[in-house]
Motif scaffolding. Structure first.
Motif, mmCIF file in Angstrom:
data_model
loop_
_atom_site.group_PDB
_atom_site.id
_atom_site.type_symbol
_atom_site.label_atom_id
_atom_site.label_comp_id
_atom_site.label_asym_id
_atom_site.label_seq_id
_atom_site.Cartn_x
_atom_site.Cartn_y
_atom_site.Cartn_z
ATOM 1 N N LEU A 78 0.988 3.810 -0.232
ATOM 2 C CA LEU A 78 2.112 4.692 -0.564
ATOM 3 C C LEU A 78 3.057 4.759 0.623
ATOM 4 C CD1 LEU A 78 0.070 7.493 -2.355
ATOM 5 C CD2 LEU A 78 1.441 5.688 -3.433
ATOM 6 N N ARG A 88 5.123 10.943 -3.269
ATOM 7 C CA ARG A 88 4.017 10.036 -2.963
ATOM 8 C C ARG A 88 2.702 10.555 -3.539
ATOM 9 N NH1 ARG A 88 4.992 7.385 3.043
ATOM 10 N NH2 ARG A 88 7.210 6.960 2.776
ATOM 11 N N HIS A 91 2.964 10.054 -7.359
ATOM 12 C CA HIS A 91 2.848 8.636 -7.715
ATOM 13 C C HIS A 91 1.429 8.120 -7.457
ATOM 14 C CE1 HIS A 91 7.485 7.994 -7.128
ATOM 15 N NE2 HIS A 91 7.172 8.680 -8.209
ATOM 16 N N GLY A 92 0.813 8.568 -6.376
ATOM 17 C CA GLY A 92 -0.553 8.136 -6.104
ATOM 18 C C GLY A 92 -1.498 8.533 -7.219
#
Length: 290
Positions: A78, A88, A91-92
């Motif tokens: 990331l 981040r 999205h992770g």
């Protein structure tokens, strides 16, 4: 290596760690492709125009699941500079969920953990790791120490005739270091050898050095005196364990014998990088070192 596995997709392929992972996967004979957020402008670079590159909106779970369909593994870094900590983390989690839903056999997460890294980045990595572990899926977490490349990028500078190594650490602090290329190599091994790596959280370091020793090594290698200076850096924290030995180094060197020490990193391109950042190289040498 599992020759029956599907392709490995790498999030963060445009960065140093992800790019190194793709190179090492290809060297191992593993099919490897980049996965980009469709809003990431770096995907337009011509090197990512190969057929296997995939894009998806990282905030659309169904799109991510389609993009990862058929994947044998996911390497997750990331590092998109255009995203903040909250993005981040979101999205992770979404990428991990999509990898699980699509049946990817292994997830390799490269965390931000170095003692000189920004606290928010490390907090996001720790929360992402906790989320991954709660799912109880085949996964490996790599926790890199300070990158050796940070020495020329951030710590080394020339002021007039004086070369200075400036860090936020005491001169005699014993700091673990790892080469960026080694992070990529170990991510590739973890993705391609899940039976050996799954379930592990691994502290990555190839060497432990003090700032004063680094200054001495640089003095010898550069042929000019390098002065050490301890400085305070805004937004950077130094945790108490910065001088703690990384206990996984012996095992890492057994599975990856090319793991760099700081001295052989200098011999293997690190010195050229330092010379480039100090303006000591010719244009052709500088392009090779960058």
């Amino acid at each position: 290596m599992n020759t029956r596995m599907g392709p490995v997709y790498v999030v963060g392929a445009a960065g140093h760690q992800g790019g190194a992972a793709i190179r090492h996967l290809e060297a191992l004979g593993v099919e490897a492709h980049a996965l980009f957020d469709e809003r990431d402008g770096r995907r337009r670079d011509r090197r990512w125009s190969e057929p296997g590159t995939r894009t998806a909106h990282f905030d659309e779970p169904a799109a991510l699941e389609r993009a990862l369909r058929g994947a044998g593994a996911l390497i997750l870094v990331l590092e998109n500079p255009d995203t903040g900590p909250a993005e981040r983390l979101r999205h992770g989690r979404a990428l991990i969920d999509a990898a699980v839903a699509s049946g990817a056999g292994q997830i390799v997460f490269a965390a931000a953990t170095g003692p000189d890294h920004h606290r928010l980045s490390c907090d996001v990595s720790a929360e992402t790791e906790r989320y991954l572990r709660r799912l109880e899926v085949p996964a490996t977490v790599l926790r890199p120490a300070t990158f050796m490349e940070e020495v020329p990028w951030y710590w080394l500078a020339r002021y007039g005739r004086q070369i200075t190594l400036a860090t936020p650490f005491d001169a005699d602090a014993h700091l673990p270091f790892v080469a960026l290329d080694d992070v990529g190599a170990l991510a590739a091994l973890a993705a391609s050898r899940p039976d050996e790596f799954a379930g592990r959280s691994i502290d990555l370091a190839g060497d432990t050095e003090t700032p004063s020793r680094i200054a001495a090594l640089l003095t010898e290698a550069l042929g000019e005196p390098v002065q050490y200076e301890e400085v305070q850096v805004e937004g950077v924290f130094v945790y108490q364990e910065a001088s703690t030995q990384v206990h996984d180094t012996e095992w890492l060197r057994a599975v990856y014998p090319r793991l760099h020490t700081f001295a052989n990193w200098l011999e293997d391109g690190g010195l050229a990088l330092c010379r480039h950042h100090l303006g000591m190289t010719a244009p052709d040498d500088a392009r090779r070192a960058a």
